[in-house]
Design an enzyme around this catalytic site. Structure first.
Site, PDB file in Angstrom:
ATOM      1  CB  SER A   1      69.408  -2.496  46.291  1.00 21.51           C
ATOM      2  OG  SER A   1      68.659  -3.084  47.341  1.00 21.51           O
TER       3      SER A   1
ATOM      4  CG  PHE B   1      72.465  -1.631  50.858  1.00 22.02           C
ATOM      5  CD1 PHE B   1      72.343  -2.688  49.983  1.00 22.02           C
ATOM      6  CD2 PHE B   1      72.517  -0.341  50.320  1.00 22.02           C
ATOM      7  CE1 PHE B   1      72.269  -2.494  48.606  1.00 22.02           C
ATOM      8  CE2 PHE B   1      72.448  -0.133  48.949  1.00 22.02           C
ATOM      9  CZ  PHE B   1      72.320  -1.201  48.090  1.00 22.02           C
TER      10      PHE B   1
ATOM     11  CG  ASN C   1      65.359  -4.816  49.515  1.00 22.90           C
ATOM     12  OD1 ASN C   1      64.141  -4.886  49.413  1.00 22.90           O
ATOM     13  ND2 ASN C   1      66.166  -5.782  49.101  1.00 22.90           N
ATOM     14  CB  THR C   2      68.387   1.470  49.801  1.00 22.71           C
ATOM     15  OG1 THR C   2      69.189   0.487  50.472  1.00 22.71           O
ATOM     16  CG2 THR C   2      68.773   2.849  50.306  1.00 22.71           C
TER      17      THR C   2
ATOM     18  CG  ASN D   1      69.927  -5.452  42.291  1.00 22.35           C
ATOM     19  OD1 ASN D   1      69.621  -6.367  43.049  1.00 22.35           O
ATOM     20  ND2 ASN D   1      70.708  -4.461  42.654  1.00 22.35           N
TER      21      ASN D   1
ATOM     22  CG  ASN E   1      67.341  -9.600  49.277  1.00 21.49           C
ATOM     23  OD1 ASN E   1      67.662  -8.587  49.900  1.00 21.49           O
ATOM     24  ND2 ASN E   1      67.513  -9.722  47.963  1.00 21.49           N
TER      25      ASN E   1
ATOM     26  CE  LYS F   1      73.300  -6.683  40.797  1.00 24.75           C
ATOM     27  NZ  LYS F   1      73.762  -7.588  41.876  1.00 24.75           N
TER      28      LYS F   1
END
Length: 354
Positions: free
Chosen positions: A172, A113, A174-175, A236, A109, A207
């Site tokens: 994460s 967010f 993805n940021t 994560n 993925n 996390k």
């Protein structure tokens, strides 16, 4: 086959993000029904100031906006982590951004967010029934215009009265720049700002990314303990791509979850346990799909485990399978309680190949 299992199989015929949205709608409308999970007091764990009868929870990322908490609770999860939510609404990354690797029992993925912002999230959390399942709030920062030292404290203040625990997401992939916040000095500053703004907040968890340099773990673990953090969530998604991946989407950018993450995440979990002992409550996540994998997380040091990818592939049946299987494994090992096995194998599991 139960209706919920038939529905889970049907959802896999849809494009992944469409299937996710349909599932959330069904859960929100109460169409998923109620699951009676076998009650075995030997599985119970103490966490968040309460007893968690089934120490299997839903990881963040499934219900980002806390719209389906009632439906998810009826499935039998012991705890549910809503989010990740940011201070302001954001669309996330362009679609497609969610990919199945069915051959690998994995997902990739790069959602970014996507969520509706903290205001509506906090209101829905306030109305949630927390008697059936403990509710956690996973908090992150916006892609643009973020100020971590202001945003995380404000997010904590918004959800503190309505959550059993809070997870700070600095991992994460993805940021852009988010994982840089795992640096010990930067994370310490964020935690200090949170404590100053919300001294009475519920238990705080951080996390971590499975790709974190293990050399920083000793300093990081001592730092979070020193600042009163209740525990760590390990881990994560990963940016690594094992050579064993077969799915056609294996080259897509984003975080990899599911079976290929299991060893990497479990190794880090065990190493954190060896460093922290029982000074931190650890939540093990990453690749849990079978009772044996769940037990490995507990033996590595977790007091709770979370599922996500196996919930996508197996549907609600995964909870019954894990609960019944863990009970059977306790019988096999002659163990009085699951809690008695926590951390029992950390030495060995800390050395498995990632």
């Amino acid at each position: 086959m139960p209706v919920a299992d038939i529905a889970a199989a049907a959802l896999r015929l849809l494009e992944p993000e469409t299937a996710h949205d349909v599932a959330l709608t069904g859960l929100r409308l109460g169409l998923a029904g109620r699951r009676q999970i076998p009650a075995d007091p030997r599985l119970a764990m103490s966490a968040f100031g309460r007893t968690i009868s089934l120490p299997v929870g839903l990881a963040a990322g499934f219900d980002k906006d806390a719209v389906a908490l009632a439906g998810l609770s009826r499935l039998g999860f012991g705890f549910i982590e809503a989010g990740t939510v940011t201070r302001r609404p954001q669309q996330g990354n362009p679609k497609p951004r969610l990919f199945r690797l069915a051959e690998d029992r994995a997902l990739i993925n790069r959602m970014g967010f996507n969520n509706g912002g903290i205001e509506g999230f906090a209101a829905r959390l306030a109305g949630a029934d927390r008697t059936q399942a403990a509710i956690g709030a996973n908090l992150g920062i916006n892609k643009e215009g973020a100020d971590p030292l202001a945003d995380y404290p404000a997010l904590v203040q918004a959800v503190a009265p309505h959550a059993d625990y809070i997870a700070i997401n600095v991992s994460s992939p993805n940021t852009p720049g988010l994982r840089d916040l795992q640096a010990t000095d930067r994370l310490a500053a964020i935690l200090d700002a949170i404590r100053a703004a919300a001294p009475g907040a519920p238990p705080l968890f951080v996390k971590l990314a499975p790709d974190l340099d293990e050399a920083v773990l000793p300093e990081l673990v001592e730092m979070v303990i020193g600042r009163g953090v209740a525990g760590l969530i390990v881990s994560n998604t990963t940016l690594t791509r094992p050579d064993s991946l077969r799915g056609v989407a294996r080259g897509e950018a984003g975080g990899l979850s599911g079976a290929p993450l299991f060893n990497r995440a479990t190794r880090m979990l065990a190493r954190v346990r060896l460093l922290a002992g029982d000074r931190l409550l650890l939540i093990g996540v990453g690749g849990v799909a079978t009772p044996e994998q769940a037990l490995a997380k507990f033996r590595a040091g977790a007091s709770l485990v979370q599922v996500y990818t196996s919930f996508v592939y197996q549907g609600p049946a995964v909870l019954h399978r894990l609960a019944a299987g863990l009970s059977a494994l306790l019988d096999q090992y002659g163990a009085a309680t699951l809690a008695g096995l926590v951390g029992r194998d950390a030495d060995r599991l800390a050395e498995i190949a990632p």
